[in-house]
Design a protein around this motif. Structure first.
Motif, PDB file in Angstrom:
ATOM      1  N   GLU A  30       0.970  -1.159  -0.192  1.00  0.00           N
ATOM      2  CA  GLU A  30      -0.101   0.185   0.142  1.00  0.00           C
ATOM      3  C   GLU A  30       0.941   1.111  -0.122  1.00  0.00           C
ATOM      4  OE1 GLU A  30      -2.744  -0.141   3.089  1.00  0.00           O
ATOM      5  OE2 GLU A  30      -4.084  -1.414   2.210  1.00  0.00           O
ATOM      6  N   CYS A  31       1.904   1.350   0.656  1.00  0.00           N
ATOM      7  CA  CYS A  31       2.880   2.241   0.768  1.00  0.00           C
ATOM      8  C   CYS A  31       3.422   2.613  -0.431  1.00  0.00           C
ATOM      9  CB  CYS A  31       3.906   2.200   2.054  1.00  0.00           C
ATOM     10  SG  CYS A  31       3.376   2.310   3.592  1.00  0.00           S
ATOM     11  N   ARG A  32       3.932   1.314  -1.244  1.00  0.00           N
ATOM     12  CA  ARG A  32       4.307   1.729  -2.687  1.00  0.00           C
ATOM     13  C   ARG A  32       3.362   2.362  -3.592  1.00  0.00           C
ATOM     14  NH1 ARG A  32       7.321  -3.460  -4.783  1.00  0.00           N
ATOM     15  NH2 ARG A  32       7.934  -2.010  -6.426  1.00  0.00           N
ATOM     16  N   ALA A  33       2.019   1.804  -3.526  1.00  0.00           N
ATOM     17  CA  ALA A  33       0.961   2.412  -4.380  1.00  0.00           C
ATOM     18  C   ALA A  33       0.684   3.707  -4.051  1.00  0.00           C
ATOM     19  CB  ALA A  33      -0.183   1.416  -4.300  1.00  0.00           C
ATOM     20  N   LEU A  34       0.624   4.168  -2.692  1.00  0.00           N
ATOM     21  CA  LEU A  34       0.491   5.475  -2.393  1.00  0.00           C
ATOM     22  C   LEU A  34       1.741   6.362  -2.772  1.00  0.00           C
ATOM     23  CD1 LEU A  34      -0.911   5.043   1.277  1.00  0.00           C
ATOM     24  CD2 LEU A  34      -2.096   5.814  -0.831  1.00  0.00           C
ATOM     25  N   ALA A  35       2.947   5.826  -2.556  1.00  0.00           N
ATOM     26  CA  ALA A  35       4.036   6.697  -3.512  1.00  0.00           C
ATOM     27  C   ALA A  35       3.990   6.737  -4.688  1.00  0.00           C
ATOM     28  CB  ALA A  35       5.507   5.866  -2.713  1.00  0.00           C
ATOM     29  N   LYS A  36       3.628   5.828  -5.509  1.00  0.00           N
ATOM     30  CA  LYS A  36       3.276   6.017  -6.835  1.00  0.00           C
ATOM     31  C   LYS A  36       2.286   6.983  -7.139  1.00  0.00           C
ATOM     32  CE  LYS A  36       4.686   1.612  -8.334  1.00  0.00           C
ATOM     33  NZ  LYS A  36       4.388   0.283  -9.175  1.00  0.00           N
ATOM     34  N   ARG A  37       1.382   7.030  -6.298  1.00  0.00           N
ATOM     35  CA  ARG A  37       0.113   7.884  -6.358  1.00  0.00           C
ATOM     36  C   ARG A  37       0.503   9.303  -6.320  1.00  0.00           C
ATOM     37  NH1 ARG A  37      -5.378   5.638  -3.705  1.00  0.00           N
ATOM     38  NH2 ARG A  37      -6.087   7.809  -4.463  1.00  0.00           N
ATOM     39  N   LEU A  38       1.521   9.282  -5.025  1.00  0.00           N
ATOM     40  CA  LEU A  38       2.086  10.671  -4.719  1.00  0.00           C
ATOM     41  C   LEU A  38       2.758  11.327  -5.754  1.00  0.00           C
ATOM     42  CD1 LEU A  38       2.276  12.899  -2.751  1.00  0.00           C
ATOM     43  CD2 LEU A  38       4.215  11.524  -1.552  1.00  0.00           C
ATOM     44  N   ALA A  39       3.673  10.296  -6.491  1.00  0.00           N
ATOM     45  CA  ALA A  39       4.666  10.828  -7.539  1.00  0.00           C
ATOM     46  C   ALA A  39       3.628  11.412  -8.551  1.00  0.00           C
ATOM     47  CB  ALA A  39       5.350   9.835  -8.075  1.00  0.00           C
ATOM     48  N   ILE A  40       2.497  10.490  -9.071  1.00  0.00           N
ATOM     49  CA  ILE A  40       1.857  11.043 -10.173  1.00  0.00           C
ATOM     50  C   ILE A  40       0.927  12.402  -9.938  1.00  0.00           C
ATOM     51  CG2 ILE A  40      -0.429  10.348 -11.606  1.00  0.00           C
ATOM     52  CD1 ILE A  40       0.689   7.384 -11.242  1.00  0.00           C
ATOM     53  N   ALA A  41       0.710  12.691  -8.759  1.00  0.00           N
ATOM     54  CA  ALA A  41       0.017  13.690  -8.288  1.00  0.00           C
ATOM     55  C   ALA A  41       1.009  14.862  -8.286  1.00  0.00           C
ATOM     56  CB  ALA A  41      -0.519  13.579  -6.731  1.00  0.00           C
ATOM     57  N   GLU A  42       2.151  14.565  -7.865  1.00  0.00           N
ATOM     58  CA  GLU A  42       3.272  15.772  -7.876  1.00  0.00           C
ATOM     59  C   GLU A  42       3.263  16.121  -9.348  1.00  0.00           C
ATOM     60  OE1 GLU A  42       4.732  17.455  -5.797  1.00  0.00           O
ATOM     61  OE2 GLU A  42       3.925  16.355  -3.994  1.00  0.00           O
ATOM     62  N   LYS A  43       3.594  15.139 -10.175  1.00  0.00           N
ATOM     63  CA  LYS A  43       3.810  15.496 -11.709  1.00  0.00           C
ATOM     64  C   LYS A  43       2.428  16.156 -12.380  1.00  0.00           C
ATOM     65  CE  LYS A  43       6.602  11.672 -12.965  1.00  0.00           C
ATOM     66  NZ  LYS A  43       6.838  10.234 -13.810  1.00  0.00           N
ATOM     67  N   SER A  44       1.368  15.672 -11.614  1.00  0.00           N
ATOM     68  CA  SER A  44       0.241  16.735 -12.237  1.00  0.00           C
ATOM     69  C   SER A  44       0.166  17.621 -11.843  1.00  0.00           C
ATOM     70  CB  SER A  44      -1.150  15.763 -11.994  1.00  0.00           C
ATOM     71  OG  SER A  44      -2.260  16.387 -12.251  1.00  0.00           O
ATOM     72  N   ARG A  45       0.331  18.065 -10.512  1.00  0.00           N
ATOM     73  CA  ARG A  45       0.435  19.380 -10.019  1.00  0.00           C
ATOM     74  C   ARG A  45       1.607  20.174 -10.571  1.00  0.00           C
ATOM     75  NH1 ARG A  45       3.384  22.173  -6.386  1.00  0.00           N
ATOM     76  NH2 ARG A  45       4.777  20.222  -6.145  1.00  0.00           N
ATOM     77  N   GLU A  46       2.667  19.615 -10.977  1.00  0.00           N
ATOM     78  CA  GLU A  46       3.483  20.538 -11.693  1.00  0.00           C
ATOM     79  C   GLU A  46       3.252  20.883 -13.166  1.00  0.00           C
ATOM     80  OE1 GLU A  46       7.054  18.205 -11.803  1.00  0.00           O
ATOM     81  OE2 GLU A  46       7.714  18.288  -9.720  1.00  0.00           O
ATOM     82  N   THR A  47       2.404  19.941 -13.872  1.00  0.00           N
ATOM     83  CA  THR A  47       1.875  20.111 -14.869  1.00  0.00           C
ATOM     84  C   THR A  47       0.938  21.318 -14.986  1.00  0.00           C
ATOM     85  OG1 THR A  47       2.394  17.854 -15.758  1.00  0.00           O
ATOM     86  CG2 THR A  47       0.766  19.241 -17.080  1.00  0.00           C
ATOM     87  N   LEU A  48      -0.041  21.307 -13.972  1.00  0.00           N
ATOM     88  CA  LEU A  48      -1.122  22.202 -13.929  1.00  0.00           C
ATOM     89  C   LEU A  48      -0.599  23.556 -13.252  1.00  0.00           C
ATOM     90  CD1 LEU A  48      -3.894  19.931 -11.810  1.00  0.00           C
ATOM     91  CD2 LEU A  48      -3.629  20.684 -14.222  1.00  0.00           C
ATOM     92  N   SER A  49       0.544  23.410 -12.629  1.00  0.00           N
ATOM     93  CA  SER A  49       1.199  24.789 -12.286  1.00  0.00           C
ATOM     94  C   SER A  49       1.630  25.407 -13.535  1.00  0.00           C
ATOM     95  CB  SER A  49       2.376  24.496 -11.192  1.00  0.00           C
ATOM     96  OG  SER A  49       1.867  23.756 -10.141  1.00  0.00           O
ATOM     97  N   GLU A  50       2.377  24.736 -14.246  1.00  0.00           N
ATOM     98  CA  GLU A  50       2.810  25.218 -15.526  1.00  0.00           C
ATOM     99  C   GLU A  50       1.871  25.756 -16.511  1.00  0.00           C
ATOM    100  OE1 GLU A  50       6.044  25.457 -16.566  1.00  0.00           O
ATOM    101  OE2 GLU A  50       6.809  24.814 -14.947  1.00  0.00           O
ATOM    102  N   GLU A  51       0.560  24.982 -16.584  1.00  0.00           N
ATOM    103  CA  GLU A  51      -0.465  25.635 -17.368  1.00  0.00           C
ATOM    104  C   GLU A  51      -0.903  26.890 -16.726  1.00  0.00           C
ATOM    105  OE1 GLU A  51      -3.321  22.377 -17.620  1.00  0.00           O
ATOM    106  OE2 GLU A  51      -2.155  21.199 -18.858  1.00  0.00           O
ATOM    107  N   VAL A  52      -0.980  26.697 -15.276  1.00  0.00           N
ATOM    108  CA  VAL A  52      -1.397  27.889 -14.710  1.00  0.00           C
ATOM    109  C   VAL A  52      -0.622  29.274 -14.991  1.00  0.00           C
ATOM    110  CG1 VAL A  52      -1.971  29.237 -12.564  1.00  0.00           C
ATOM    111  CG2 VAL A  52      -2.916  26.917 -12.912  1.00  0.00           C
ATOM    112  N   LYS A  53       0.481  28.946 -14.910  1.00  0.00           N
ATOM    113  CA  LYS A  53       1.711  30.123 -15.224  1.00  0.00           C
ATOM    114  C   LYS A  53       1.686  30.399 -16.636  1.00  0.00           C
ATOM    115  CE  LYS A  53       6.659  30.810 -14.851  1.00  0.00           C
ATOM    116  NZ  LYS A  53       7.937  30.032 -14.399  1.00  0.00           N
ATOM    117  N   ARG A  54       1.124  29.408 -17.425  1.00  0.00           N
ATOM    118  CA  ARG A  54       1.205  30.015 -18.732  1.00  0.00           C
ATOM    119  C   ARG A  54       0.062  30.847 -19.153  1.00  0.00           C
ATOM    120  NH1 ARG A  54       3.343  24.765 -20.263  1.00  0.00           N
ATOM    121  NH2 ARG A  54       1.217  23.848 -20.580  1.00  0.00           N
ATOM    122  N   ALA A  55      -1.272  30.374 -18.243  1.00  0.00           N
ATOM    123  CA  ALA A  55      -2.593  30.941 -18.392  1.00  0.00           C
ATOM    124  C   ALA A  55      -2.261  32.421 -17.910  1.00  0.00           C
ATOM    125  CB  ALA A  55      -3.440  30.211 -17.674  1.00  0.00           C
TER     126      ALA A  55
END
Length: 547
Positions: free
Chosen positions: A427-452
């Motif tokens: 479960e910790c590994r799955a949560l770590a993967k989900r956290l990494a995916i969420a971090e990537k998504s957050r970075e992508t959304l941050s970049e999009e917000v910055k561009r917007a």
């Protein structure tokens, strides 16, 4: 470039010929089309005045040239596709040659139909007012060239029809005549090339003479150049065909397939049977020459099989093996704890037995050297020692049972803890993967917000700039409108002033003209000529005002 060497491959021969026929068809289409354009331009331009009825009919026939030229390419392409490596190519088996011969005959009839109109059209050019004697001579030479070209096409039609007869009726032509027909066909192709070459030369000379005419137009010059280009292509394609046919004449005239000991050529049924036998023979030769596959050593095959078997095991089987291994490990752990406890108890028991034996030996020695009472005491002591040993055995058995139960409980708790730890780890590994995916998504959304935000800032700047420019333009237009209004008011005042002045002058002039006293005074003061001029002017003004 046509090779000068003899080509012995019929497939290669036919590939070359299909390209030559395509070039010939393209050149003929261009020649007839540009001739039709020239008829509409010279000697009369159809955009200025109608052309003669003769040229109208000639143009109508020339417009139909594609219906006779295109089938030549199509039928020859079908002939090319019917000749393959799996067929016996002789005149008796080439059925598609008859279709090509029929289309060639149709085109020859088309040339015969338009020949009189070509000759009459050239005569009409000679009758033009600006046609010189040199142009008349060139037109007469072109008339002879066209007659010669049509005659050569008629000869080619005869020879092609003769070659197509064996595919319709096998005994239509003797095998000994085939060589002569191919030889005459090659000579006729050279004659066609020479005739078209002469016609191209005379057209070139005629175009040069037409360039010297004073009434030459750019449209006629362009059409003549295109016509000369099509004649050049026609000369080149006929020359290639004639050279290619002559270079490979030995192959065309060589004897074909025939039964052993006979002079009659193959018919289509015999050719089909021969091809079937040829395929069987080729398949048999391939079968006997086919190399045997290399064998794999037995040990290597077994090793490969084990690797293949182990690599193709399913996930369920591997999971079952892991579970069995875990159960076996747990059972071995229990046995290990059991035997460790047994060893400790045995060690304690051994020490006690050694101590007891030492005590018994001391008592026995004392009993042997003492009185009977002492021996009785020794016997009673021995009996008590046996009872104590029995009590100790029962107590050890109870201790052993207790600790074994405790070990089993601890082992069970350990297994449960291990399984929970594995589950939590997953479960910790799955949560770590989900956290990494969420971090990537957050970075992508941050970049999009910055561009917007950048786009919003840029658009706001552009909006501000546009608004400022529009305001400047509006202010400039307002100033310009005010200045225009002032100018219009000034012009309107000037116009009113001029109108008022013109009315005053008109009244003064009318007063002078219609006052009899002033008129009589002027007649006395001015000379007679000046007074006569003024009186005429006054009468004209009076008549104008009355109108």
């Amino acid at each position: 470039m046509v090779s000068g060497t003899l080509t012995s491959d019929p497939g290669e021969l036919h590939i070359w010929r299909i390209h030559f026929i395509q070039d010939l068809v393209a050149a003929l289409l261009n020649f007839h089309s540009y001739t039709e354009q020239r008829v509409h331009i010279y000697p009369r331009d159809s955009s200025i005045e109608p052309i003669s009825p003769l040229n109208q009919k000639f143009s109508q026939y020339l417009h139909e040239n594609a219906a006779y030229v295109r089938p030549l390419e199509d039928s020859f392409l079908q002939l090319h596709q019917s000749i393959t490596e799996d067929t016996v190519t002789v005149l008796e088996t080439v059925v598609k040659l008859k279709s090509f011969a029929d289309n060639f005959s149709s085109y020859t009839h088309f040339l015969q139909k338009i020949l009189p109109y070509q000759l009459k059209s050239l005569e009409e050019e000679c009758e033009a007012p600006l046609c010189t004697a040199a142009l008349t001579a060139k037109n007469q030479e072109l008339q002879g060239d066209m007659k010669r070209v049509t005659s050569v096409f008629e000869k080619l039609q005869s020879y092609i029809n003769i070659l197509a007869l064996p595919s319709v009726r096998q005994d239509a032509m003797l095998p000994s005549s085939t060589s002569a027909v191919f030889t005459q066909l090659a000579a006729c192709l050279h004659s066609l090339h020479d005739a078209i070459k002469e016609m191209s030369k005379h057209y070139n000379q005629k175009a040069g003479l037409e360039q010297e005419l004073p009434t030459i137009t750019q449209k006629l010059c362009t059409t003549s150049e295109c016509l000369l280009g099509s004649l050049g292509s026609l000369t080149s394609s006929t020359g290639k065909i004639a050279t290619f046919f002559s270079n490979n004449l030995d192959f065309f005239t060589s004897p074909g397939y025939s039964p052993r000991g006979g002079t009659v050529t193959l018919n289509p049924l015999q050719a089909e049977s021969m091809l079937a036998n040829k395929k069987k023979a080729a398949a048999y030769m391939y079968a006997i020459k086919k190399p045997r596959p290399q064998s794999v050593p037995y040990r290597e095959a077994l090793s490969n099989r084990r690797i293949l078997t182990s690599s193709t095991e399913s996930r369920e089987g591997l999971t079952q093996q892991v579970q069995q291994s875990q159960e076996k490990i747990a059972r071995l752990e229990q046995e290990k704890e059991h035997w460790l406890l047994e060893a400790q108890l045995g060690k304690v028991r051994l020490e006690k037995e050694n101590q007891r034996i030492a005590d018994l030996e001391a008592q026995l020695a004392a009993a042997l050297g003492g009185s009977p009472n002492t021996q009785a005491a020794a016997a009673s002591t021995l009996a008590q020692s046996h009872e104590e040993v029995g009590d100790e055995d029962s107590r050890e058995q109870l201790i052993k049972t207790h600790y074994m139960a405790r070990v089993g409980e601890l082992t069970t708790q350990l297994q449960i803890s291990d399984s929970k730890a594995v589950h939590f780890h997953s479960e910790c590994r799955a949560l770590a993967k989900r956290l990494a995916i969420a971090e990537k998504s957050r970075e992508t959304l941050s970049e999009e917000v910055k561009r917007a935000n950048q786009n919003i800032t840029r658009l706001q700047d552009e909006l501000t700039t546009t608004k400022r420019s529009y305001e400047d333009q509006l202010s400039m237009m307002s100033d310009h409108l005010c200045s225009m209004n002032e100018t219009l008011s000034k012009q309107r005042e000037e116009i009113d002033t001029l109108k008022l002045g013109s009315k005053v002058q008109h009244l003064d002039f009318c007063y002078v003209c219609f006052n009899p006293f002033l008129f009589e005074l002027l007649s006395k003061m001015l000379p007679f000529e000046m007074f006569a001029f003024l009186s005429g002017l006054f009468s004209a003004v009076t008549s104008f005002h009355s109108i």
